[in-house]
Design a protein around this motif. Structure first.
Motif, PDB file in Angstrom:
ATOM      1  N   ALA A  15      14.795 -38.802  21.320  1.00  0.00           N
ATOM      2  CA  ALA A  15      14.287 -38.422  20.003  1.00  0.00           C
ATOM      3  C   ALA A  15      12.938 -39.085  19.729  1.00  0.00           C
ATOM      4  CB  ALA A  15      15.299 -38.800  18.920  1.00  0.00           C
ATOM      5  N   ARG A  16      12.801 -40.327  20.134  1.00  0.00           N
ATOM      6  CA  ARG A  16      11.523 -41.031  19.922  1.00  0.00           C
ATOM      7  C   ARG A  16      10.412 -40.435  20.785  1.00  0.00           C
ATOM      8  NH1 ARG A  16      12.845 -47.221  20.648  1.00  0.00           N
ATOM      9  NH2 ARG A  16      10.568 -47.342  20.515  1.00  0.00           N
ATOM     10  N   TRP A  17      10.753 -40.002  21.990  1.00  0.00           N
ATOM     11  CA  TRP A  17       9.716 -39.364  22.817  1.00  0.00           C
ATOM     12  C   TRP A  17       9.273 -38.036  22.203  1.00  0.00           C
ATOM     13  CZ3 TRP A  17       7.109 -41.374  26.911  1.00  0.00           C
ATOM     14  CH2 TRP A  17       6.198 -40.501  27.523  1.00  0.00           C
ATOM     15  N   ARG A  18      10.227 -37.266  21.702  1.00  0.00           N
ATOM     16  CA  ARG A  18       9.858 -35.999  21.049  1.00  0.00           C
ATOM     17  C   ARG A  18       8.950 -36.265  19.854  1.00  0.00           C
ATOM     18  NH1 ARG A  18      15.320 -34.725  22.230  1.00  0.00           N
ATOM     19  NH2 ARG A  18      15.963 -35.294  20.122  1.00  0.00           N
ATOM     20  N   ALA A  19       9.254 -37.319  19.114  1.00  0.00           N
ATOM     21  CA  ALA A  19       8.430 -37.652  17.951  1.00  0.00           C
ATOM     22  C   ALA A  19       7.012 -38.027  18.386  1.00  0.00           C
ATOM     23  CB  ALA A  19       9.063 -38.815  17.172  1.00  0.00           C
ATOM     24  N   ALA A  20       6.890 -38.733  19.483  1.00  0.00           N
ATOM     25  CA  ALA A  20       5.562 -39.099  19.990  1.00  0.00           C
ATOM     26  C   ALA A  20       4.790 -37.860  20.400  1.00  0.00           C
ATOM     27  CB  ALA A  20       5.689 -40.062  21.163  1.00  0.00           C
ATOM     28  N   GLN A  21       5.454 -36.935  21.060  1.00  0.00           N
ATOM     29  CA  GLN A  21       4.788 -35.697  21.462  1.00  0.00           C
ATOM     30  C   GLN A  21       4.320 -34.893  20.247  1.00  0.00           C
ATOM     31  OE1 GLN A  21       6.828 -34.753  25.802  1.00  0.00           O
ATOM     32  NE2 GLN A  21       7.411 -33.536  24.068  1.00  0.00           N
ATOM     33  N   GLU A  22       5.168 -34.836  19.228  1.00  0.00           N
ATOM     34  CA  GLU A  22       4.789 -34.093  18.035  1.00  0.00           C
ATOM     35  C   GLU A  22       3.617 -34.763  17.318  1.00  0.00           C
ATOM     36  OE1 GLU A  22       8.478 -34.027  15.996  1.00  0.00           O
ATOM     37  OE2 GLU A  22       9.394 -32.593  17.396  1.00  0.00           O
ATOM     38  N   LYS A  23       3.587 -36.084  17.353  1.00  0.00           N
ATOM     39  CA  LYS A  23       2.495 -36.819  16.721  1.00  0.00           C
ATOM     40  C   LYS A  23       1.165 -36.584  17.429  1.00  0.00           C
ATOM     41  CE  LYS A  23       3.304 -41.059  15.369  1.00  0.00           C
ATOM     42  NZ  LYS A  23       3.520 -42.531  15.371  1.00  0.00           N
ATOM     43  N   PHE A  24       1.218 -36.220  18.713  1.00  0.00           N
ATOM     44  CA  PHE A  24       0.004 -36.073  19.499  1.00  0.00           C
ATOM     45  C   PHE A  24      -0.967 -35.058  18.892  1.00  0.00           C
ATOM     46  CE2 PHE A  24      -2.704 -34.581  22.901  1.00  0.00           C
ATOM     47  CZ  PHE A  24      -2.991 -35.730  23.617  1.00  0.00           C
ATOM     48  N   VAL A  25      -0.454 -34.020  18.260  1.00  0.00           N
ATOM     49  CA  VAL A  25      -1.319 -32.970  17.706  1.00  0.00           C
ATOM     50  C   VAL A  25      -2.308 -33.555  16.704  1.00  0.00           C
ATOM     51  CG1 VAL A  25      -1.385 -30.797  16.425  1.00  0.00           C
ATOM     52  CG2 VAL A  25       0.480 -31.238  18.039  1.00  0.00           C
ATOM     53  N   ASP A  26      -1.830 -34.410  15.814  1.00  0.00           N
ATOM     54  CA  ASP A  26      -2.689 -34.959  14.771  1.00  0.00           C
ATOM     55  C   ASP A  26      -3.238 -36.349  15.111  1.00  0.00           C
ATOM     56  OD1 ASP A  26      -2.425 -32.771  12.962  1.00  0.00           O
ATOM     57  OD2 ASP A  26      -0.404 -33.491  12.480  1.00  0.00           O
ATOM     58  N   SER A  27      -2.488 -37.118  15.908  1.00  0.00           N
ATOM     59  CA  SER A  27      -2.911 -38.502  16.192  1.00  0.00           C
ATOM     60  C   SER A  27      -2.661 -38.827  17.662  1.00  0.00           C
ATOM     61  CB  SER A  27      -2.145 -39.479  15.301  1.00  0.00           C
ATOM     62  OG  SER A  27      -2.322 -39.183  13.932  1.00  0.00           O
ATOM     63  N   PRO A  28      -3.479 -38.286  18.556  1.00  0.00           N
ATOM     64  CA  PRO A  28      -3.237 -38.518  19.990  1.00  0.00           C
ATOM     65  C   PRO A  28      -3.238 -39.984  20.390  1.00  0.00           C
ATOM     66  CG  PRO A  28      -5.366 -37.433  19.615  1.00  0.00           C
ATOM     67  CD  PRO A  28      -4.630 -37.387  18.337  1.00  0.00           C
ATOM     68  N   ARG A  29      -4.099 -40.798  19.789  1.00  0.00           N
ATOM     69  CA  ARG A  29      -4.140 -42.211  20.174  1.00  0.00           C
ATOM     70  C   ARG A  29      -2.863 -42.933  19.773  1.00  0.00           C
ATOM     71  NH1 ARG A  29     -10.466 -43.838  18.778  1.00  0.00           N
ATOM     72  NH2 ARG A  29     -11.400 -42.213  20.089  1.00  0.00           N
ATOM     73  N   GLU A  30      -2.363 -42.633  18.571  1.00  0.00           N
ATOM     74  CA  GLU A  30      -1.107 -43.243  18.143  1.00  0.00           C
ATOM     75  C   GLU A  30       0.044 -42.772  19.019  1.00  0.00           C
ATOM     76  OE1 GLU A  30      -0.251 -42.894  14.024  1.00  0.00           O
ATOM     77  OE2 GLU A  30      -2.281 -43.413  13.387  1.00  0.00           O
ATOM     78  N   ALA A  31       0.013 -41.507  19.397  1.00  0.00           N
ATOM     79  CA  ALA A  31       1.071 -40.959  20.233  1.00  0.00           C
ATOM     80  C   ALA A  31       1.103 -41.644  21.596  1.00  0.00           C
ATOM     81  CB  ALA A  31       0.869 -39.455  20.407  1.00  0.00           C
ATOM     82  N   VAL A  32      -0.071 -41.865  22.164  1.00  0.00           N
ATOM     83  CA  VAL A  32      -0.155 -42.533  23.460  1.00  0.00           C
ATOM     84  C   VAL A  32       0.363 -43.967  23.352  1.00  0.00           C
ATOM     85  CG1 VAL A  32      -1.806 -43.492  25.117  1.00  0.00           C
ATOM     86  CG2 VAL A  32      -1.970 -41.096  24.454  1.00  0.00           C
ATOM     87  N   ALA A  33       0.005 -44.653  22.279  1.00  0.00           N
ATOM     88  CA  ALA A  33       0.495 -46.017  22.073  1.00  0.00           C
ATOM     89  C   ALA A  33       2.015 -46.027  21.928  1.00  0.00           C
ATOM     90  CB  ALA A  33      -0.160 -46.632  20.840  1.00  0.00           C
ATOM     91  N   ASP A  34       2.564 -45.053  21.186  1.00  0.00           N
ATOM     92  CA  ASP A  34       4.013 -44.962  21.030  1.00  0.00           C
ATOM     93  C   ASP A  34       4.698 -44.735  22.380  1.00  0.00           C
ATOM     94  OD1 ASP A  34       3.666 -45.286  18.334  1.00  0.00           O
ATOM     95  OD2 ASP A  34       4.115 -43.206  17.794  1.00  0.00           O
ATOM     96  N   ALA A  35       4.109 -43.856  23.200  1.00  0.00           N
ATOM     97  CA  ALA A  35       4.689 -43.568  24.516  1.00  0.00           C
ATOM     98  C   ALA A  35       4.668 -44.808  25.396  1.00  0.00           C
ATOM     99  CB  ALA A  35       3.918 -42.430  25.181  1.00  0.00           C
ATOM    100  N   ASP A  36       3.580 -45.559  25.331  1.00  0.00           N
ATOM    101  CA  ASP A  36       3.465 -46.790  26.115  1.00  0.00           C
ATOM    102  C   ASP A  36       4.546 -47.791  25.719  1.00  0.00           C
ATOM    103  OD1 ASP A  36       2.311 -48.781  27.807  1.00  0.00           O
ATOM    104  OD2 ASP A  36       1.243 -49.603  26.075  1.00  0.00           O
ATOM    105  N   HIS A  37       4.709 -48.012  24.418  1.00  0.00           N
ATOM    106  CA  HIS A  37       5.727 -48.945  23.947  1.00  0.00           C
ATOM    107  C   HIS A  37       7.132 -48.467  24.296  1.00  0.00           C
ATOM    108  CE1 HIS A  37       2.651 -50.290  20.677  1.00  0.00           C
ATOM    109  NE2 HIS A  37       2.515 -50.972  21.794  1.00  0.00           N
TER     110      HIS A  37
END
Length: 225
Positions: A91-113
């Protein structure tokens, strides 16, 4: 036959056996260089080539490095995830992917963590020791660990503000490659050692993620942040 003769014969036999053992060990060591190299290349796949490149083509140095990694982390046993853990991570990975559309840098940081946390949950070194965690992952998930390396680099470069921040497409590629490792780590069953499943593609085609909206969006729609 006297006792002295018997003892002498026993000593001679022991010496002959010892010489044969030493000779056999030397032969095995001589052959071990080639077999060991092939074994390391088979086990590490793309990581083997990267190690050789890091050592400027010095195969011996690269193999010594990889052999040391196997010695250090080869005995690690991955802990299976509980179903509830797996669902939370997914679920957290899906949320990171969805965030990528508006905030790619935050999404990448979320995926890393998230990758660091999942790896820790599977029994790898703690994410606070990133290099050691990466080294252990390279032993057991060699085909996909580079995706983690890329997303980690993108996450840290994105926040530097020194002009070296990755572009949206670079971050998207890093996310796609990192997803391959994520899938390996959260698989529904304990994964086979990576060197036994070399038939898997090094990088999974991004079309695999078609069910996740962020990977279908036209590239120009992603906002640079």
């Amino acid at each position: 036959m006297s006792t002295g003769v018997i003892i002498a014969l026993i000593v001679i036999v022991i010496v002959i056996v010892a010489v044969m053992v030493v000779a056999a060990v030397r032969i095995l060591r001589a052959r071990g260089g080639s077999h060991g190299g092939r074994g390391l290349k088979h086990r590490f796949g793309p990581e083997y080539d990267r190690a050789v490149a890091r050592h400027d083509g010095d195969v011996g140095a690269a193999e010594r490095e990889l052999d040391a990694l196997v010695q250090r982390h080869g005995g690690l046993r991955e802990r299976p995830l509980e179903p509830a853990e797996r669902e939370r991570f997914q679920a957290r990975w899906r949320a990171a992917q969805e965030k990528f559309v508006d905030s790619p840098r935050e999404a990448v940081a979320d995926a890393d963590h998230l990758l660091a946390e999942v790896a820790g949950a599977r029994g790898f070194p703690d994410g606070g020791e990133h290099e050691e965690q990466l080294a252990a992952l390279s032993v057991h998930h060699a085909n996909h660990v580079h995706g983690y390396r890329r997303v980690h680099g993108a996450a840290h470069a994105a926040g530097t503000g020194d002009g070296r921040a990755p572009g949206t497409e670079d971050m998207r590629t890093a996310m796609v490659e990192a997803r391959a490792l994520f899938d390996d780590l959260v698989g529904s069953a304990p994964q086979q050692p990576q060197h036994q499943v070399q038939a898997k593609a090094q990088t999974k085609d991004s079309s695999r993620f078609g069910r996740h909206l962020p990977w279908n969006f036209p590239r120009h729609q992603a906002k640079e942040s």
